[in-house]
Each structure stands twice: as structure tokens, then as C-alpha cells.
Design a protein around this motif. Structure first.
Motif, mmCIF file in Angstrom:
data_model
loop_
_atom_site.group_PDB
_atom_site.id
_atom_site.type_symbol
_atom_site.label_atom_id
_atom_site.label_comp_id
_atom_site.label_asym_id
_atom_site.label_seq_id
_atom_site.Cartn_x
_atom_site.Cartn_y
_atom_site.Cartn_z
ATOM 1 N N ILE A 16 0.863 -1.180 0.000
ATOM 2 C CA ILE A 16 0.000 0.000 0.000
ATOM 3 C C ILE A 16 0.897 1.226 0.000
ATOM 4 O O ILE A 16 1.664 1.452 0.933
ATOM 5 N N GLY A 17 0.807 2.010 -1.081
ATOM 6 C CA GLY A 17 1.627 3.201 -1.249
ATOM 7 C C GLY A 17 2.765 2.939 -2.219
ATOM 8 O O GLY A 17 3.415 1.893 -2.157
ATOM 9 N N TYR A 18 2.989 3.886 -3.140
ATOM 10 C CA TYR A 18 4.039 3.698 -4.152
ATOM 11 C C TYR A 18 5.007 4.872 -4.145
ATOM 12 O O TYR A 18 5.416 5.384 -5.174
ATOM 13 N N GLY A 19 5.365 5.300 -2.933
ATOM 14 C CA GLY A 19 6.417 6.302 -2.797
ATOM 15 C C GLY A 19 7.766 5.617 -2.842
ATOM 16 O O GLY A 19 7.909 4.514 -3.379
ATOM 17 N N ARG A 20 8.753 6.264 -2.261
ATOM 18 C CA ARG A 20 10.114 5.736 -2.247
ATOM 19 C C ARG A 20 10.191 4.313 -1.691
ATOM 20 O O ARG A 20 10.743 3.409 -2.309
ATOM 21 N N SER A 39 -1.058 -0.635 -4.286
ATOM 22 C CA SER A 39 -2.148 0.341 -4.302
ATOM 23 C C SER A 39 -1.573 1.747 -4.208
ATOM 24 O O SER A 39 -0.550 1.972 -3.563
ATOM 25 N N ALA A 40 -2.236 2.649 -4.889
ATOM 26 C CA ALA A 40 -1.840 4.053 -4.914
ATOM 27 C C ALA A 40 -3.099 4.879 -5.133
ATOM 28 O O ALA A 40 -4.197 4.337 -5.239
ATOM 29 N N ARG A 41 -2.914 6.209 -5.203
ATOM 30 C CA ARG A 41 -4.069 7.087 -5.407
ATOM 31 C C ARG A 41 -3.997 7.892 -6.696
ATOM 32 O O ARG A 41 -5.016 8.299 -7.223
ATOM 33 N N SER A 42 -2.817 8.152 -7.198
ATOM 34 C CA SER A 42 -2.715 9.072 -8.331
ATOM 35 C C SER A 42 -2.560 8.330 -9.665
ATOM 36 O O SER A 42 -1.936 7.265 -9.726
ATOM 37 N N ASP A 58 -6.598 0.845 -6.313
ATOM 38 C CA ASP A 58 -6.811 2.196 -5.810
ATOM 39 C C ASP A 58 -6.898 2.154 -4.292
ATOM 40 O O ASP A 58 -7.774 1.491 -3.734
ATOM 41 N N THR A 59 -5.997 2.851 -3.623
ATOM 42 C CA THR A 59 -5.953 2.858 -2.159
ATOM 43 C C THR A 59 -7.269 3.358 -1.564
ATOM 44 O O THR A 59 -7.660 2.928 -0.480
ATOM 45 N N GLN A 65 -11.308 -5.741 -1.485
ATOM 46 C CA GLN A 65 -10.214 -6.109 -2.393
ATOM 47 C C GLN A 65 -9.089 -6.901 -1.719
ATOM 48 O O GLN A 65 -8.129 -7.269 -2.378
ATOM 49 N N LEU A 66 -9.173 -7.125 -0.414
ATOM 50 C CA LEU A 66 -8.029 -7.684 0.316
ATOM 51 C C LEU A 66 -8.084 -9.192 0.541
ATOM 52 O O LEU A 66 -7.143 -9.760 1.104
#
Length: 150
Positions: A16-20, A39-42, A58-59, A65-66
Motif C-alpha cells: 500500500i503506497g508507491y512512494g520511495r 495500491s496508490a491514489r494518483s 486504488d488505495t 479487495q483484500l
């Protein structure tokens, strides 16, 4: 892997999250043979996820979905896993929360029986503070340069 009865090879994992941290983790899990979804939002992150050969969720709509994930890794420092999301966890699912405080699990959410949460909040800063500081410095510098401030 010490926290699970199986190896990562073939395990269904959600990041969950696609940052660094999320991007790096997803790549490492995939290299170890895990079946990884992110999952991400943008729309920008959805494109980056698909380009990396991964499947995007989509977060904002994780409820329902889990089901079927063995491992869920959260990197988002905001409560993204509440009662509705946790209700669908498969028996034996392990959630590893890697985000900074306050973490990604709502304080009022109940984890289903047979599932566990491993709170590893701010782990990079606690176990490798110099490396974490260097990564944050590099990211902040890059953002300031992109914005024309430096």
C-alpha cells in the motif's frame, strides 16, 4: 519471512503506497518471486506501477479487495486500513505497517481472528538512521530543485 510459515515465492502480497519505500519494496518482493499488487491514489502512480509490470489497486477503495493476500505491507502514514478493509482479510494474513506515525491502521479497527499486525513504524529511521536521513535529504533536495527553489 520469520513471521510467516511460508517463503515469499508465490505469496500474494499487497504493498500500500508507491512512494520511495513502496516502489523499492514492491520491486524486491517481485524479485523474490512474490505475486505483487500495489495500491496508490494518483494516475501518475498507477502508470508507474503498470510500467514496472505490477498490478495497481486504488488505495481509496481497498474494501472488498483484500481477500487472498498472505502479506500486506503498508507504507502510507495515514489510516488507510479501517474496519471495512480489514473485514475481508484471509485467515493467516500478516499486515506489516512500515509507515511513519500514525501508521496506516485505524486505531478503532479490529483485526480478524487468525490475522496479525506487525507494527514496524518508522523502521528505516530506527535501524539505519544515517541511510534514512540521506534518503530524506536527497528527496527533499530533489523536490526543492524541481520547484525552482534551489
Amino acid at each position: 519471512m520469520e513471521q510467516t510459515p511460508c517463503t515469499l515465492q508465490g505469496a500474494r502480497c499487497l504493498v500500500i503506497g508507491y512512494g520511495r519505500i513502496g516502489a523499492l519494496l514492491a520491486g524486491k518482493l517481485r524479485a523474490l518471486g512474490a505475486m505483487v499488487q500495489v495500491s496508490a491514489r494518483s494516475p501518475r502512480d498507477f502508470a508507474r506501477i503498470e510500467t514496472a509490470g505490477l498490478t495497481a489497486l486504488d488505495t481509496r477503495s481497498l474494501a472488498g479487495q483484500l481477500t487472498g493476500f498472505s502479506l500486506i505491507f503498508n507504507t502510507v502514514p495515514a489510516p488507510v486500513l479501517g474496519a471495512a478493509e480489514l473485514a475481508d482479510l484471509s485467515d493467516g494474513c500478516l499486515i506489516i505497517d512500515l509507515a511513519s506515525m500514525p501508521g496506516g491502521i485505524s486505531p478503532d479497527a479490529t483485526v480478524p481472528s487468525g490475522c496479525r499486525i506487525l507494527h514496524a513504524l518508522s523502521l528505516p529511521g530506527r535501524v539505519a538512521p544515517l541511510s534514512a536521513a540521506q534518503a530524506i535529504h536527497k528527496t527533499a533536495l530533489s523536490i526543492l530543485q524541481e520547484e525552482g527553489i534551489l
